[in-house]
Design a protein around this motif. Sequence first.
Motif, PDB file in Angstrom:
ATOM      1  N   PHE A   1     -28.597-103.204  60.818  1.00  0.00           N
ATOM      2  CA  PHE A   1     -27.397-102.402  60.576  1.00  0.00           C
ATOM      3  C   PHE A   1     -26.968-101.492  61.729  1.00  0.00           C
ATOM      4  O   PHE A   1     -26.027-100.714  61.571  1.00  0.00           O
ATOM      5  CB  PHE A   1     -27.599-101.534  59.325  1.00  0.00           C
ATOM      6  CG  PHE A   1     -27.878-102.320  58.079  1.00  0.00           C
ATOM      7  CD1 PHE A   1     -26.947-103.224  57.593  1.00  0.00           C
ATOM      8  CD2 PHE A   1     -29.085-102.182  57.410  1.00  0.00           C
ATOM      9  CE1 PHE A   1     -27.204-103.962  56.444  1.00  0.00           C
ATOM     10  CE2 PHE A   1     -29.356-102.915  56.268  1.00  0.00           C
ATOM     11  CZ  PHE A   1     -28.419-103.813  55.779  1.00  0.00           C
ATOM     12  N   VAL A   2     -27.627-101.583  62.885  1.00  0.00           N
ATOM     13  CA  VAL A   2     -27.295-100.671  63.981  1.00  0.00           C
ATOM     14  C   VAL A   2     -26.835-101.465  65.205  1.00  0.00           C
ATOM     15  O   VAL A   2     -27.653-102.047  65.926  1.00  0.00           O
ATOM     16  CB  VAL A   2     -28.507 -99.783  64.347  1.00  0.00           C
ATOM     17  CG1 VAL A   2     -28.162 -98.871  65.524  1.00  0.00           C
ATOM     18  CG2 VAL A   2     -28.932 -98.953  63.145  1.00  0.00           C
ATOM     19  N   PRO A   3     -25.524-101.499  65.500  1.00  0.00           N
ATOM     20  CA  PRO A   3     -25.026-102.164  66.712  1.00  0.00           C
ATOM     21  C   PRO A   3     -25.313-101.318  67.952  1.00  0.00           C
ATOM     22  O   PRO A   3     -25.527-100.111  67.858  1.00  0.00           O
ATOM     23  CB  PRO A   3     -23.510-102.273  66.467  1.00  0.00           C
ATOM     24  CG  PRO A   3     -23.302-101.933  65.030  1.00  0.00           C
ATOM     25  CD  PRO A   3     -24.440-101.052  64.628  1.00  0.00           C
ATOM     26  N   GLU A   4     -25.294-101.953  69.104  1.00  0.00           N
ATOM     27  CA  GLU A   4     -25.494-101.241  70.368  1.00  0.00           C
ATOM     28  C   GLU A   4     -24.198-100.542  70.782  1.00  0.00           C
ATOM     29  O   GLU A   4     -23.110-101.062  70.570  1.00  0.00           O
ATOM     30  CB  GLU A   4     -25.935-102.222  71.457  1.00  0.00           C
ATOM     31  CG  GLU A   4     -26.257-101.567  72.792  1.00  0.00           C
ATOM     32  CD  GLU A   4     -27.328-100.504  72.663  1.00  0.00           C
ATOM     33  OE1 GLU A   4     -26.973 -99.316  72.645  1.00  0.00           O
ATOM     34  OE2 GLU A   4     -28.512-100.877  72.564  1.00  0.00           O
ATOM     35  N   THR A   5     -24.327 -99.348  71.375  1.00  0.00           N
ATOM     36  CA  THR A   5     -23.155 -98.586  71.833  1.00  0.00           C
ATOM     37  C   THR A   5     -23.274 -98.198  73.303  1.00  0.00           C
ATOM     38  O   THR A   5     -22.512 -97.362  73.786  1.00  0.00           O
ATOM     39  CB  THR A   5     -22.984 -97.310  70.989  1.00  0.00           C
ATOM     40  OG1 THR A   5     -24.156 -96.489  71.125  1.00  0.00           O
ATOM     41  CG2 THR A   5     -22.766 -97.636  69.529  1.00  0.00           C
ATOM     42  N   ARG A   6     -24.201 -98.768  74.017  1.00  0.00           N
ATOM     43  CA  ARG A   6     -24.474 -98.385  75.405  1.00  0.00           C
ATOM     44  C   ARG A   6     -23.245 -98.545  76.295  1.00  0.00           C
ATOM     45  O   ARG A   6     -22.576 -99.577  76.283  1.00  0.00           O
ATOM     46  CB  ARG A   6     -25.613 -99.247  75.946  1.00  0.00           C
ATOM     47  CG  ARG A   6     -26.044 -98.921  77.371  1.00  0.00           C
ATOM     48  CD  ARG A   6     -27.219 -99.794  77.789  1.00  0.00           C
ATOM     49  NE  ARG A   6     -26.813-101.162  77.973  1.00  0.00           N
ATOM     50  CZ  ARG A   6     -26.420-101.692  79.129  1.00  0.00           C
ATOM     51  NH1 ARG A   6     -26.382-100.934  80.204  1.00  0.00           N
ATOM     52  NH2 ARG A   6     -26.077-102.956  79.217  1.00  0.00           N
ATOM     53  N   LEU A   7     -22.928 -97.501  77.079  1.00  0.00           N
ATOM     54  CA  LEU A   7     -21.871 -97.487  78.087  1.00  0.00           C
ATOM     55  C   LEU A   7     -20.480 -97.744  77.531  1.00  0.00           C
ATOM     56  O   LEU A   7     -19.572 -98.130  78.263  1.00  0.00           O
ATOM     57  CB  LEU A   7     -22.174 -98.498  79.200  1.00  0.00           C
ATOM     58  CG  LEU A   7     -23.412 -98.210  80.057  1.00  0.00           C
ATOM     59  CD1 LEU A   7     -23.574 -99.270  81.126  1.00  0.00           C
ATOM     60  CD2 LEU A   7     -23.366 -96.818  80.666  1.00  0.00           C
ATOM     61  N   LYS A   8     -20.281 -97.517  76.243  1.00  0.00           N
ATOM     62  CA  LYS A   8     -18.956 -97.645  75.651  1.00  0.00           C
ATOM     63  C   LYS A   8     -18.290 -96.276  75.597  1.00  0.00           C
ATOM     64  O   LYS A   8     -18.931 -95.282  75.263  1.00  0.00           O
ATOM     65  CB  LYS A   8     -19.054 -98.209  74.224  1.00  0.00           C
ATOM     66  CG  LYS A   8     -19.672 -99.595  74.131  1.00  0.00           C
ATOM     67  CD  LYS A   8     -18.736-100.648  74.690  1.00  0.00           C
ATOM     68  CE  LYS A   8     -19.302-102.047  74.481  1.00  0.00           C
ATOM     69  NZ  LYS A   8     -18.426-103.086  75.046  1.00  0.00           N
ATOM     70  N   THR A   9     -17.004 -96.232  75.942  1.00  0.00           N
ATOM     71  CA  THR A   9     -16.279 -94.978  75.761  1.00  0.00           C
ATOM     72  C   THR A   9     -16.107 -94.752  74.263  1.00  0.00           C
ATOM     73  O   THR A   9     -16.249 -95.668  73.442  1.00  0.00           O
ATOM     74  CB  THR A   9     -14.904 -95.022  76.430  1.00  0.00           C
ATOM     75  OG1 THR A   9     -14.076 -95.953  75.720  1.00  0.00           O
ATOM     76  CG2 THR A   9     -15.011 -95.442  77.884  1.00  0.00           C
ATOM     77  N   LEU A  10     -15.757 -93.525  73.906  1.00  0.00           N
ATOM     78  CA  LEU A  10     -15.601 -93.211  72.491  1.00  0.00           C
ATOM     79  C   LEU A  10     -14.478 -94.045  71.864  1.00  0.00           C
ATOM     80  O   LEU A  10     -14.489 -94.310  70.676  1.00  0.00           O
ATOM     81  CB  LEU A  10     -15.312 -91.716  72.316  1.00  0.00           C
ATOM     82  CG  LEU A  10     -16.442 -90.781  72.791  1.00  0.00           C
ATOM     83  CD1 LEU A  10     -16.057 -89.328  72.550  1.00  0.00           C
ATOM     84  CD2 LEU A  10     -17.753 -91.105  72.090  1.00  0.00           C
ATOM     85  N   GLU A  11     -13.499 -94.472  72.669  1.00  0.00           N
ATOM     86  CA  GLU A  11     -12.422 -95.293  72.146  1.00  0.00           C
ATOM     87  C   GLU A  11     -12.815 -96.777  72.090  1.00  0.00           C
ATOM     88  O   GLU A  11     -12.407 -97.511  71.197  1.00  0.00           O
ATOM     89  CB  GLU A  11     -11.160 -95.123  73.011  1.00  0.00           C
ATOM     90  CG  GLU A  11     -10.441 -93.800  72.800  1.00  0.00           C
ATOM     91  CD  GLU A  11     -11.203 -92.626  73.398  1.00  0.00           C
ATOM     92  OE1 GLU A  11     -11.914 -92.829  74.395  1.00  0.00           O
ATOM     93  OE2 GLU A  11     -11.092 -91.505  72.870  1.00  0.00           O
ATOM     94  N   GLU A  12     -13.611 -97.240  73.048  1.00  0.00           N
ATOM     95  CA  GLU A  12     -14.031 -98.645  73.076  1.00  0.00           C
ATOM     96  C   GLU A  12     -14.953 -98.996  71.920  1.00  0.00           C
ATOM     97  O   GLU A  12     -15.111-100.170  71.574  1.00  0.00           O
ATOM     98  CB  GLU A  12     -14.726 -98.959  74.402  1.00  0.00           C
ATOM     99  CG  GLU A  12     -13.788 -99.000  75.593  1.00  0.00           C
ATOM    100  CD  GLU A  12     -14.518 -99.079  76.919  1.00  0.00           C
ATOM    101  OE1 GLU A  12     -13.869 -99.407  77.930  1.00  0.00           O
ATOM    102  OE2 GLU A  12     -15.742 -98.807  76.954  1.00  0.00           O
ATOM    103  N   LEU A  13     -15.542 -97.983  71.297  1.00  0.00           N
ATOM    104  CA  LEU A  13     -16.419 -98.240  70.167  1.00  0.00           C
ATOM    105  C   LEU A  13     -15.652 -98.785  68.965  1.00  0.00           C
ATOM    106  O   LEU A  13     -16.263 -99.332  68.040  1.00  0.00           O
ATOM    107  CB  LEU A  13     -17.163 -96.954  69.779  1.00  0.00           C
ATOM    108  CG  LEU A  13     -18.230 -96.521  70.789  1.00  0.00           C
ATOM    109  CD1 LEU A  13     -18.765 -95.148  70.433  1.00  0.00           C
ATOM    110  CD2 LEU A  13     -19.357 -97.524  70.848  1.00  0.00           C
TER     111      LEU A  13
END
Length: 584
Positions: free
Chosen positions: A519-531
């Motif tokens: 249930f936990v996707p990766e968020t590495r190096l994503k801007t808050l908008e790209e998430l």
Amino acid sequence: MSRHEESEDERIESPAPENHVAIGEVIEFARIYNLSHKLDIFRKASLSIQGDALLEDVPPITDHETAAILGETKSKWRQPLLMYLTVVATALGAMGQGWAQTSMNGANLYFPKAFDLDADTPRNNLILGLINSGIYLSNGLLGAWLVAPLNGRLGRRGAVFSATLVSLLANIGGALTQNWQQLLFFRLVLGCALGIISSTLNVFAAECVPAAIRGGLAVSWQMFCAFGIFVGFVANVAVYDFGPNTWRLQLAGPFLSTIPLLTIIYICPESPAWYLKHGNRYDLAFSSLARLRNTELQAAREVYINYLQRPEKVSTHPSYLQQVVQLATIPRIRRATLAAYTVMISQQLCGINIISFYSSTIFADSNFSTFGALVASTVFGFVNFVGAFPAVWTMDTLGRRSLLLLTLPFMAITMLAAGLSFSVPNHNPAHLWLLATMIYLFCAEYSPGMGPVPAAYTAEVFPLSHREIGVSSAVAVTNIWAAALSLTFPALLSTLGSQGAFVLYALLNLIALGLVFFFVPETRLKTLEELDEVFSIPTRRFVAYQVTEYLPWWVRRYVLRRKKVELKPLEGSGVYQELYQDEE
């Protein structure tokens, strides 16, 4: 705030043929949002994010501005002092929370006798559990839910300042109590204040820090929470022989961290994202961001990109209750909520807060002297602090999800080994050494993974519209779980014994591993908008991908040692409007 990431060949977008139209849009933007006096800066910003010309070929950007923009990736840690001051504020808030936890850890050896709670009875165990879980209970039931309204009315800085002042008074009040009821009251008040501080500061830091170093600097919360735990243990040892007032000194100690926080949070600029959420004040957001970046051009780029990326919607302001409901009804937000709650609950399942609160008691029950138990707990705090440093670099290289998947299996093993150490008789020195070693190893594995990831992850996954309520609700969930675990641990020790309790938490670590995996996707190096794109993927599709693609790839790559096997990527729709689809 979003940021624009340059490609490795150091090229940016050049003016499009219809550039005069884009410039017209910039002029209109500047006029509407009271930024006409900064029109030249925003014209540069609009030019620097278009086409494919070399950055130095886009006039009239200066060499200094060019170097600053290219340095966003090449020299990403070179940031203004004021930006780092926002991180210091977060560190001080975290330190106060960690110290508040361990002050009670040491006080547990003294105050039960002072209030006639030292007899092993169900009533006394319940009262001790309530007092120990008080800061979690009130945080989860009330404090975390006050974050959104207080942030909306007072701003990020105002909410932190007010809650820090309450925290200072609650720490001193708890040290002056004359009965357990008064102590419980002040611990409950302290929990409310800490809930507001922790939720707000994590959001504040995430919104002020550039995306390239957001993960690394977000580690500061856990790192300095661990440092606060360590300082608390040191303080417990320093005053351990002060007679009947020892526990009072231990409980009063955390107020020392609140004084510099009151000063620093006043100096820091308000969050730029807060200005955008409350009235689309791009002028104030720019002024704030200009103080947090090396050049005004960088601030203008981030502000203008944010303006371009924000979807055109009717300006509505859902009520507080509507926002709470939307955490579960809007698919993009629901997926972020599920992921945030998962990492927060997993942090409690691993058992770290039980050790933080009861390590002195556990060591004392293992035939450590009072002084020895406090010293052993101090070493635990030191390992917890030092172990967080690797996460500064690995958070943005390995990633949030990967850190959890790497560390949780080893945490389960060391927790199980700590439990098995109770099979060795207490009088045998091997029992003491094995127990302490396994607890320290567990802590060293927790510190770079399950320690810093939940706070950093939760602060970044929610869209701006629901950021306060999303983060505060996740903090409420973790604190309710922490309260339940702390409340039941004395009875658990009495029923299962120390060995049974440790074995149970070893199993809970494995459950946490499964939850993170699915249930936990990766968020590495994503801007808050790209998430937005990360959470455009339906939950069922994400779970199926983990089972049918990721797990087989992992087995072939790391078990069968097939180095050249490739993992098929999981991609979102990339269209913001589709984030509101009903598919799950």
